[in-house]
Design an enzyme around this catalytic site. Sequence first.
Site, short mmCIF file in Angstrom:
data_model
loop_
_atom_site.label_atom_id
_atom_site.label_comp_id
_atom_site.label_asym_id
_atom_site.label_seq_id
_atom_site.Cartn_x
_atom_site.Cartn_y
_atom_site.Cartn_z
N ASP A 1 -23.69 -7.15 -2.48
CA ASP A 1 -24.16 -7.71 -1.22
C ASP A 1 -25.37 -8.59 -1.51
O ASP A 1 -26.29 -8.20 -2.23
CB ASP A 1 -24.55 -6.58 -0.25
CG ASP A 1 -24.74 -7.07 1.17
OD1 ASP A 1 -24.00 -6.60 2.05
OD2 ASP A 1 -25.62 -7.92 1.41
N ILE A 2 -25.37 -9.79 -0.94
CA ILE A 2 -26.41 -10.79 -1.24
C ILE A 2 -27.75 -10.45 -0.57
O ILE A 2 -28.79 -10.96 -0.96
CB ILE A 2 -25.91 -12.20 -0.83
CG1 ILE A 2 -26.60 -13.28 -1.64
CG2 ILE A 2 -26.04 -12.44 0.66
CD1 ILE A 2 -26.21 -13.32 -3.08
N GLU B 1 -21.05 -8.86 11.16
CA GLU B 1 -21.48 -10.17 10.69
C GLU B 1 -20.32 -10.98 10.09
O GLU B 1 -20.18 -12.17 10.38
CB GLU B 1 -22.58 -9.98 9.63
CG GLU B 1 -23.24 -11.25 9.18
CD GLU B 1 -24.27 -11.00 8.06
OE1 GLU B 1 -25.01 -10.00 8.12
OE2 GLU B 1 -24.29 -11.80 7.11
N HIS C 1 -14.48 -4.84 5.22
CA HIS C 1 -15.23 -4.51 4.02
C HIS C 1 -15.92 -3.17 4.14
O HIS C 1 -16.27 -2.74 5.24
CB HIS C 1 -16.27 -5.61 3.68
CG HIS C 1 -17.21 -5.94 4.79
ND1 HIS C 1 -16.87 -6.78 5.83
CD2 HIS C 1 -18.49 -5.56 5.04
CE1 HIS C 1 -17.89 -6.91 6.66
NE2 HIS C 1 -18.89 -6.16 6.20
N HIS D 1 -19.22 -1.06 2.75
CA HIS D 1 -20.52 -1.12 2.07
C HIS D 1 -20.68 0.14 1.23
O HIS D 1 -20.53 1.26 1.75
CB HIS D 1 -21.67 -1.11 3.09
CG HIS D 1 -21.79 -2.33 3.95
ND1 HIS D 1 -22.68 -3.34 3.68
CD2 HIS D 1 -21.14 -2.69 5.09
CE1 HIS D 1 -22.60 -4.28 4.62
NE2 HIS D 1 -21.66 -3.91 5.49
P1 AMP Z 1 -21.41 -6.66 8.29
O1 AMP Z 1 -20.31 -7.65 8.62
O2 AMP Z 1 -22.29 -6.37 9.46
O3 AMP Z 1 -20.86 -5.39 7.67
O4 AMP Z 1 -22.36 -7.33 7.21
C1 AMP Z 1 -21.87 -8.25 6.26
C2 AMP Z 1 -22.59 -8.09 4.96
O5 AMP Z 1 -22.15 -9.12 4.09
C3 AMP Z 1 -24.13 -8.19 5.03
O6 AMP Z 1 -24.72 -7.05 4.44
C4 AMP Z 1 -24.45 -9.48 4.26
O7 AMP Z 1 -25.65 -9.40 3.53
C5 AMP Z 1 -23.24 -9.60 3.35
N1 AMP Z 1 -22.93 -10.97 2.96
C6 AMP Z 1 -22.79 -12.04 3.76
N2 AMP Z 1 -22.48 -13.13 3.04
C7 AMP Z 1 -22.42 -12.73 1.75
C8 AMP Z 1 -22.15 -13.41 0.53
N3 AMP Z 1 -21.86 -14.72 0.48
N4 AMP Z 1 -22.17 -12.68 -0.63
C9 AMP Z 1 -22.46 -11.36 -0.59
N5 AMP Z 1 -22.72 -10.67 0.54
C10 AMP Z 1 -22.71 -11.35 1.69
#
Ligand code: AMP
Length: 131
Positions: free
Chosen positions: A29-30, A88, A93, A95
């Site tokens: 995760d970025i 988001e 996905h 975590h």
């Molecule tokens: P959520 O959809 O609420 O589960 O959160 C999406 C997650 O994806 C967040 O923790 C972001 O930091 C992560 N994220 C978003 N874009 C990227 C990316 N390009 N590379 C890695 N992680 C990402």
Amino acid sequence: MANIFTKIINGEIPCYKVAETDEFLAFLDINPNAKGHTLCIPKVEVDKIFDLDKETYGSLMEFSRTVAIAIKKVIPCKRVGMTVIGLEVPHAHVHLIPLNSMDDARFISKEKLTPEEFETTAKAIASYVEL
Ligand code: AMP
């Protein structure tokens, strides 16, 4: 239009890759809650995790377990937690988050890593993934 995770799968945008199979991808995760925070995704573009077909859902859990075991071997932590949110990015996905306290699970305090730290962390976890 392809979502950001599909672009990662297609190599259109970079990621710190941890593991990959024909069906799944794991990458850091970025904006991590903690060092080693990893996302496990199916390559099929489905928004909500519970809309995945039963077999893909089960295989994603198995893939995530394999990655979590590798994270635990590399990152000092009490345990690896698993969370599904998805508010988001509209691509299913999981975590996987190294946990030392409840705060690590709260998506509020974030860890800043340099590109070099991301790179070495991803490589270290990848070296313990037994697919
Ligand atoms: P959520 O959809 O609420 O589960 O959160 C999406 C997650 O994806 C967040 O923790 C972001 O930091 C992560 N994220 C978003 N874009 C990227 C990316 N390009 N590379 C890695 N992680 C990402």
